[in-house]
Design a protein around this motif. Structure first.
Motif, PDB file in Angstrom:
ATOM      1  N   TYR A 145      47.133 -26.908   9.799  1.00  0.00           N
ATOM      2  CA  TYR A 145      47.876 -26.348   8.670  1.00  0.00           C
ATOM      3  C   TYR A 145      49.373 -26.426   8.949  1.00  0.00           C
ATOM      4  O   TYR A 145      49.821 -26.201  10.081  1.00  0.00           O
ATOM      5  CB  TYR A 145      47.515 -24.880   8.441  1.00  0.00           C
ATOM      6  CG  TYR A 145      46.087 -24.640   8.011  1.00  0.00           C
ATOM      7  CD1 TYR A 145      45.739 -24.576   6.667  1.00  0.00           C
ATOM      8  CD2 TYR A 145      45.082 -24.448   8.954  1.00  0.00           C
ATOM      9  CE1 TYR A 145      44.438 -24.336   6.272  1.00  0.00           C
ATOM     10  CE2 TYR A 145      43.770 -24.198   8.570  1.00  0.00           C
ATOM     11  CZ  TYR A 145      43.457 -24.150   7.228  1.00  0.00           C
ATOM     12  OH  TYR A 145      42.160 -23.910   6.833  1.00  0.00           O
ATOM     13  N   SER A 146      50.151 -26.698   7.914  1.00  0.00           N
ATOM     14  CA  SER A 146      51.599 -26.523   8.007  1.00  0.00           C
ATOM     15  C   SER A 146      51.914 -25.049   7.793  1.00  0.00           C
ATOM     16  O   SER A 146      51.182 -24.337   7.109  1.00  0.00           O
ATOM     17  CB  SER A 146      52.312 -27.374   6.953  1.00  0.00           C
ATOM     18  OG  SER A 146      51.872 -27.032   5.646  1.00  0.00           O
ATOM     19  N   VAL A 147      52.996 -24.581   8.416  1.00  0.00           N
ATOM     20  CA  VAL A 147      53.375 -23.173   8.300  1.00  0.00           C
ATOM     21  C   VAL A 147      54.852 -23.081   7.950  1.00  0.00           C
ATOM     22  O   VAL A 147      55.635 -24.001   8.210  1.00  0.00           O
ATOM     23  CB  VAL A 147      53.100 -22.404   9.613  1.00  0.00           C
ATOM     24  CG1 VAL A 147      51.620 -22.366   9.912  1.00  0.00           C
ATOM     25  CG2 VAL A 147      53.853 -23.036  10.778  1.00  0.00           C
ATOM     26  N   ASN A 148      55.239 -21.948   7.350  1.00  0.00           N
ATOM     27  CA  ASN A 148      56.640 -21.749   7.006  1.00  0.00           C
ATOM     28  C   ASN A 148      57.362 -21.018   8.140  1.00  0.00           C
ATOM     29  O   ASN A 148      56.790 -20.795   9.221  1.00  0.00           O
ATOM     30  CB  ASN A 148      56.780 -20.979   5.691  1.00  0.00           C
ATOM     31  CG  ASN A 148      56.059 -19.634   5.723  1.00  0.00           C
ATOM     32  OD1 ASN A 148      55.817 -19.070   6.786  1.00  0.00           O
ATOM     33  ND2 ASN A 148      55.713 -19.113   4.548  1.00  0.00           N
ATOM     34  N   ASP A 149      58.598 -20.616   7.909  1.00  0.00           N
ATOM     35  CA  ASP A 149      59.405 -20.001   8.954  1.00  0.00           C
ATOM     36  C   ASP A 149      58.854 -18.652   9.409  1.00  0.00           C
ATOM     37  O   ASP A 149      59.152 -18.195  10.514  1.00  0.00           O
ATOM     38  CB  ASP A 149      60.852 -19.824   8.473  1.00  0.00           C
ATOM     39  CG  ASP A 149      61.559 -21.156   8.264  1.00  0.00           C
ATOM     40  OD1 ASP A 149      61.143 -22.137   8.927  1.00  0.00           O
ATOM     41  OD2 ASP A 149      62.496 -21.226   7.453  1.00  0.00           O
TER      42      ASP A 149
END
Length: 409
Positions: free
Chosen positions: A117-121
């Motif tokens: 999964y990509s994740v945000n800050d």
């Protein structure tokens, strides 16, 4: 007029290409749309440290979240059996690379799926970008209590010293405890100084002051041998800076301000050194000393009572090992005709059998009674040496491990 339109289109295309190339140089990202690939994952034995790698067009310095789910879980149940972060670093071509370390000690053999999964800050998931299959082989160990094991009434947690590693290296930190199986433990890896590293982006000249990191998580107690259970967790030092760190393991329900004040806990130092690139001299590790066989951490100061000493080995289950205790300043003089671990003025010896552990790591344990040993400095030695039952001659093997301790009065 048609040629003129084509000329304008060519100019616009050239501008777009220039802008895209500039973005690649500045950010390390190669596309407006995020993409991730997972390299083929070879089969691993359950219990091994698994390093999962891949490529992506997401900029270096970001992270991915890797989830491992059980493909055979019933619908509606929680199928996630493991998770870890993967760190993205700048690649050498038109894509960046990433890697994550996964401890499979608490995951039984079977078929699983890895979701990236990509994740945000803030660390929240954005989107599922890639999946892959993995297989954990081996059998789930069935460990029975060792005869004669001394029950330790006081709860304890020990940490096997991880030693020194190079920046970016992955390792499995392990230890022992007499807490019950499935007890939840809290681990922390804490930088011991306020040191920081100043990095400069060669393309943008942007400066970034990078400090050390603290890693933490919750892990379960795993079955061991006798009354000594085990625990482990994976460490990926990609985002660390060269410095000294402290590994701390305690009960999960202990508040941070009370660590070391309440409940059992264990600590050990970890040193992260700068990675040496293009090193022309390759050192050859000493394969015999504490490589294929190890001794778990135990107190440096022991008293006149019984102890259970444990360790790990890559030797197969059923292998006989020779366990010895003797003073460091005297030659070994053990009565080999006396069975079992009985103390004397000079030392003691016994045969121990390797039992099945998890993955490629099997276990051994030995009970030693120090009640009749005089105060002195002693050496514990475990090896695949053996004693000829007819002549009592020592037949040397090729692996061993030794640890010193002091016996107080």
């Amino acid at each position: 007029m048609k040629k003129k339109y084509l000329t304008y289109a060519g100019i616009v295309s050239a501008i777009i290409l220039v802008v895209m190339f500039a973005l690649i140089l500045l950010t390390g990202s190669f596309s407006v749309f995020s993409s991730v690939t997972i390299d083929p994952i070879p089969d691993h034995a359950a219990g091994d440290l698994m390093v999962i790698t891949g490529t992506t067009n997401i900029m270096a310095g970001r992270t991915l979240e890797l989830d491992v789910v059980n493909l055979s879980s019933a619908p509606g149940t929680n199928s996630r059996v493991g998770e870890t972060d993967a760190f993205i670093v700048r690649g050498g071509g038109l894509s960046n690379t990433w890697s994550g370390a996964l401890d499979t000690s608490a995951i039984p053999p079977g078929e699983y799926q890895v979701n990236a999964y990509s994740v945000n800050d803030t660390g929240s998931r954005i989107a599922l970008l890639a999946t892959s299959q993995l297989t954990l082989t081996g059998t789930t160990p069935t460990l029975t209590e060792s005869p004669g094991t001394v029950v330790n009434q006081t709860p304890f947690i020990t940490v096997n010293p991880p030693g020194t590693i190079s920046l970016g290296e992955k390792l499995l930190v392990t230890g022992t405890t007499n807490l019950p199986e499935n007890t939840e433990l809290l681990y922390l890896v804490i930088q011991q100084s306020n040191a920081s590293v100043l990095t400069v982006n060669p393309n943008t000249q942007e400066q970034d002051l990078k400090g050390g990191v603290t890693r933490s998580g919750v892990i379960p107690v795993l079955p061991g041998i006798g009354d000594i259970n085990r625990w482990s967790f994976a460490v990926d030092s990609t985002e660390f800076i060269p410095d000294q760190y402290q590994v701390i393991v305690t009960l999960e329900n202990i508040s941070v301000e009370n660590i070391g004040k309440e409940g059992p806990f264990g600590t050990a130092p970890l040193v992260v050194e700068e990675a040496i690139l293009n090193n022309s001299t390759t050192s050859i590790p000493e394969s015999s000393l504490c490589q294929a066989i190890t001794i778990d951490s135990f107190p440096a100061q022991l008293t006149n009572r019984s102890y259970t000493i444990t360790g790990t080995t890559s030797l197969p289950a059923g292998t006989d090992l020779l366990f010895e205790v003797f003073p460091t300043e005297f030659d070994v003089n053990v009565n080999m005709g006396t069975p079992g671990m009985s103390g004397s003025s000079v030392g003691a010896s016994d045969d121990v059998e390797v039992v099945r552990g998890a993955g490629n790591t099997n276990l051994w344990s030995a009970d030693v009674d120090l009640s009749k040993f005089p105060p002195n400095e002693y050496l514990i030695n475990i090896s695949n040496d053996r004693i000829d039952n007819r002549t009592y001659a020592r037949i040397y093997g090729d692996i061993y491990c030794s640890e010193r301790f002091t016996l107080s009065g």
